[in-house]
Write a protein that holds these residues in place. Sequence first.
Motif, PDB file in Angstrom:
ATOM      1  N   ARG A 298      11.749 -36.106 -43.696  1.00  0.00           N
ATOM      2  CA  ARG A 298      10.565 -35.232 -43.674  1.00  0.00           C
ATOM      3  C   ARG A 298      10.888 -33.919 -42.956  1.00  0.00           C
ATOM      4  N   THR A 299      11.546 -33.995 -41.829  1.00  0.00           N
ATOM      5  CA  THR A 299      11.935 -32.792 -41.083  1.00  0.00           C
ATOM      6  C   THR A 299      12.846 -31.917 -41.926  1.00  0.00           C
ATOM      7  N   PHE A 300      13.824 -32.552 -42.604  1.00  0.00           N
ATOM      8  CA  PHE A 300      14.747 -31.811 -43.459  1.00  0.00           C
ATOM      9  C   PHE A 300      14.001 -31.106 -44.593  1.00  0.00           C
ATOM     10  N   LEU A 301      13.167 -31.852 -45.318  1.00  0.00           N
ATOM     11  CA  LEU A 301      12.451 -31.274 -46.457  1.00  0.00           C
ATOM     12  C   LEU A 301      11.532 -30.137 -46.033  1.00  0.00           C
ATOM     13  N   ASN A 302      10.858 -30.309 -44.932  1.00  0.00           N
ATOM     14  CA  ASN A 302       9.974 -29.244 -44.452  1.00  0.00           C
ATOM     15  C   ASN A 302      10.780 -28.006 -44.047  1.00  0.00           C
ATOM     16  N   SER A 303      11.985 -28.212 -43.558  1.00  0.00           N
ATOM     17  CA  SER A 303      12.792 -27.070 -43.119  1.00  0.00           C
ATOM     18  C   SER A 303      13.378 -26.284 -44.282  1.00  0.00           C
ATOM     19  N   VAL A 304      13.529 -26.942 -45.444  1.00  0.00           N
ATOM     20  CA  VAL A 304      14.100 -26.236 -46.596  1.00  0.00           C
ATOM     21  C   VAL A 304      13.030 -25.712 -47.541  1.00  0.00           C
ATOM     22  N   GLY A 305      11.793 -25.673 -47.062  1.00  0.00           N
ATOM     23  CA  GLY A 305      10.749 -24.999 -47.818  1.00  0.00           C
ATOM     24  C   GLY A 305       9.849 -25.885 -48.643  1.00  0.00           C
ATOM     25  N   GLU A 306      10.050 -27.184 -48.600  1.00  0.00           N
ATOM     26  CA  GLU A 306       9.106 -28.055 -49.304  1.00  0.00           C
ATOM     27  C   GLU A 306       7.768 -27.950 -48.589  1.00  0.00           C
ATOM     28  N   GLU A 307       6.702 -28.041 -49.365  1.00  0.00           N
ATOM     29  CA  GLU A 307       5.392 -28.016 -48.721  1.00  0.00           C
ATOM     30  C   GLU A 307       5.305 -29.213 -47.790  1.00  0.00           C
ATOM     31  N   ASP A 308       4.391 -29.172 -46.882  1.00  0.00           N
ATOM     32  CA  ASP A 308       4.296 -30.206 -45.854  1.00  0.00           C
ATOM     33  C   ASP A 308       4.348 -31.598 -46.480  1.00  0.00           C
ATOM     34  N   VAL A 309       5.478 -32.256 -46.291  1.00  0.00           N
ATOM     35  CA  VAL A 309       5.691 -33.597 -46.811  1.00  0.00           C
ATOM     36  C   VAL A 309       5.116 -34.577 -45.799  1.00  0.00           C
ATOM     37  N   SER A 310       4.220 -35.447 -46.270  1.00  0.00           N
ATOM     38  CA  SER A 310       3.600 -36.418 -45.356  1.00  0.00           C
ATOM     39  C   SER A 310       4.589 -37.515 -45.005  1.00  0.00           C
ATOM     40  N   ALA A 311       4.294 -38.233 -43.940  1.00  0.00           N
ATOM     41  CA  ALA A 311       5.133 -39.359 -43.531  1.00  0.00           C
ATOM     42  C   ALA A 311       5.185 -40.405 -44.646  1.00  0.00           C
ATOM     43  N   GLU A 312       4.051 -40.628 -45.304  1.00  0.00           N
ATOM     44  CA  GLU A 312       3.999 -41.610 -46.385  1.00  0.00           C
ATOM     45  C   GLU A 312       4.879 -41.177 -47.564  1.00  0.00           C
ATOM     46  N   GLU A 313       4.836 -39.895 -47.896  1.00  0.00           N
ATOM     47  CA  GLU A 313       5.662 -39.390 -48.991  1.00  0.00           C
ATOM     48  C   GLU A 313       7.146 -39.537 -48.663  1.00  0.00           C
TER      49      GLU A 313
END
Length: 156
Positions: free
Chosen positions: A33-48
């Motif tokens: 989740r931290t990685f995806l959010n840092s590369v510009g993905e919209e806020d990825v939830s913990a569940e996702e």
Amino acid sequence: MRQQRQAQLKELEHLLAFFDENGDGMISAAELRTFLNSVGEEDVSAEEAEAMIKSMNARSDGLLPLDQLVARLEEEAATMADSVGEEAERDLREAFRVYENDGEGCITPTSLKRMLSRLGMPMEMDQCRTMICRFDINGDGVLCFDEFKFMMQMMP
């Protein structure tokens, strides 16, 4: 090309290792989740993030080996590249159809002259023949799609 791809994979591995907070070589849902959010993905939830980890065949403890994540990301990048390549191919085919002579499957000096005139760039027939000759690989006096594609790749 292969060396460039390998270098990109190494770079991705190093980047992902940075997000492997405890350095265990495994990626948790929180780290993903931290990685995806840092590369510009919209806020990825913990569940996702957890669902993504599970979909990538995570171990029973919910952790995904770093190399498995790299392989998955590489597959997705290749799929995207193929998609972009297919789109570029479709665009080239569409452009080819504009220049070809009434569905003959080739660009003739006459069809090239006609299209260039329509575009406000009139040329003499000899000039059109010369343009075609430059990229006419098989010497038949016309451009097939592959020759047109080669010509477009060579032009700046």
